[in-house]
Design an enzyme around this catalytic site. Structure first.
Site, short mmCIF file in Angstrom:
data_model
loop_
_atom_site.label_atom_id
_atom_site.label_comp_id
_atom_site.label_asym_id
_atom_site.label_seq_id
_atom_site.Cartn_x
_atom_site.Cartn_y
_atom_site.Cartn_z
N SER A 149 -29.03 -8.12 -20.02
CA SER A 149 -28.13 -6.96 -19.97
C SER A 149 -27.50 -6.86 -18.57
O SER A 149 -26.80 -7.80 -18.16
CB SER A 149 -28.90 -5.70 -20.37
OG SER A 149 -28.01 -4.66 -20.67
N ASP A 228 -27.69 -5.47 -31.82
CA ASP A 228 -27.77 -4.85 -30.49
C ASP A 228 -26.80 -3.67 -30.45
O ASP A 228 -25.59 -3.84 -30.63
CB ASP A 228 -27.39 -5.90 -29.45
CG ASP A 228 -27.59 -5.44 -28.01
OD1 ASP A 228 -27.37 -4.24 -27.74
OD2 ASP A 228 -27.94 -6.28 -27.18
N HIS A 261 -31.45 -5.03 -28.69
CA HIS A 261 -31.33 -5.14 -27.23
C HIS A 261 -32.68 -5.14 -26.52
O HIS A 261 -32.74 -5.13 -25.30
CB HIS A 261 -30.49 -3.95 -26.73
CG HIS A 261 -29.87 -4.16 -25.38
ND1 HIS A 261 -28.90 -5.10 -25.14
CD2 HIS A 261 -30.08 -3.55 -24.17
CE1 HIS A 261 -28.53 -5.07 -23.87
NE2 HIS A 261 -29.24 -4.13 -23.25
#
Lengths: 282, 282
Positions: A149, A228, A261
């Site tokens: 991320s 995600d 995620h």
């Protein structure tokens, strides 16, 4: 010049050692912690290093405790280094949002008040921490980098700006085009100011497009879950994959069906990433 | 009779699903959560189940996030069920100590005030939760059980009291003789009262010694780090190993040099434990 580091804790793990250290950072002007996994010694040759950069709200322990990467690092003989995600402490500027300030350093050198005094994660990761690790541990100069991320942004951006330093880069659900997405625009406005031309040096899509055509390439692996929640608004790794395709850069984007995620996704595919890096590090 | 369960979250992981559920427990008279890992389907035969019982201060998520067990469960085709360590909630009695009350149920049925109203983890784990899991998931009736520290006590004690239910049992750093160590004596005094004869039914050393000689055996695996800070005062698994040796019970105690009481140890050896159980479950 020798910088001292303080061992905070250590644990035997997969016949190697999981350790956590504290040290004073001259780049960040505060005390910092990092975690390191030292695999069991294999032979006389010092092991290579893979850096892991974490995402928003994380510190050096999220990957350490949740990813299950040490098993593969032990097998392959790779040192893992997990830095924190920002400067820390009561004297360090902060924000109420989870996506700005402490825990959200975005791996850049801030130029704006009140951030510029401490938020110099780019210098910390490129200059200070590698020297410190090199000084205190028996490692080779072969390095790769990966992250998740915001840390995927950091890994790709640092590698694209320093292609001579890293043999490979990989990312889980990276922010590839921070200049164009809400997380990046908020952070870059605060840390770098309103002049968007100053943001480009930290944008992987821009960096990949701007590299000279004679630049020697290094391989990039990206895993992205299609469940995600941040995929559409914040991540869009297909943008980077398309730019790589256009210029013939070796980037593989794998879309993982049903994955989200979380660290459950990272745990599921981190073995692939470490084997990908090992192919370039040995 | 159907008990409803509420899905709190789910994550794709190693091509299976990591899920967390909430339900009302009639044994414990409170709302409970448990986590479950469902491996990718292999064929038409329903998969076996391995229960994991956690230690003091833990809930259903410690093993879920830190042990790295799902990778092996996915490969072997094993369902993992992670219960909580005690009843929970504002209406449930508690204590200021980390080793009594919520997070420290010791997997027994309390008889003393104020604990008796809710602290019936033995019934919950032997009667209620397996039925609930059987009702809501496609699983076989083949089961094994493992745990850590207080949960190692729970796994060994539940298996020794219910040898027809579990094909194998294993533990990391288990409390094997709770009647004789500070954690056990504090908890048993509070939950079961001062009459120590009432404690014996929850003491693995006593249970193993008391099983009739014609009792069919099941194999037990115990891993114990020799750098575990609780080894000498609270754990002493060699006591159980010696009793097993005396009566010819198949128990292997592995002393792991340099390993401590943490999840780093569990992560290092959980693959061995799941393969140990798989040998009996398939």
């Amino acid at each position: 010049m020798s910088i001292s580091i303080e061992l905070l804790e250590e644990h035997r793990m997969f016949d190697g050692w999981q350790q956590r250290y504290r040290h004073f950072s001259s780049s960040l002007q505060c005390s910092m912690t990092f975690s390191i996994y030292l695999p069991p010694p294999r032979d006389d040759s010092p092991p290579p290093v893979v850096y892991w950069l974490s995402g928003l709200t994380c510190n050096d322990e999220n990957f350490t405790t949740k990813a299950g990467a040490q098993r593969i690092a032990a097998e392959l003989g790779i040192v893992l280094v997990m830095p924190d995600t920002s400067p820390r402490g009561d004297d360090v500027a902060n924000d109420e949002g989870y996506d700005l300030g402490q825990g959200a350093g975005f791996y850049l050198n801030a130029t704006q008040s009140p951030w510029a005094a401490h938020f110099r994660m780019y210098d910390y990761l490129i200059d200070e921490l590698p020297l410190l690790v090199q000084e205190h541990f028996n490692i080779s100069d072969r390095q790769s980098i990966m992250g998740h991320s915001m840390g995927g942004h950091g890994a790709l951006m640092l590698a694209l700006r320093n292609p001579q330093r890293f043999r490979s880069a990989s990312a889980f659900a990276p922010i590839v085009n921070p200049c164009q997405v809400p997380w990046g625009r908020k952070a870059f406005t605060a840390y770098l100011g309103a002049d968007e031309s100053q943001w480009l040096q930290y944008d992987s899509c821009h960096l990949l497009s701007s590299l000279p055509s004679e630049q020697e390439t290094f391989p990039i692996l990206v895993d992205q879950g299609d469940s995600d929640q941040f995929l559409a608004d914040q991540l869009q790794p297909a943008k980077l994959a398309e730019l790589a395709r256009q210029r013939g850069w070796p980037l593989q984007l794998r879309v993982q069906p049903g994955y989200d995620h979380s660290y459950y996704t990272i745990a599921s595919f981190v073995e692939d990433h470490l084997r990908f890096h090992a192919a370039r590090l040995f």
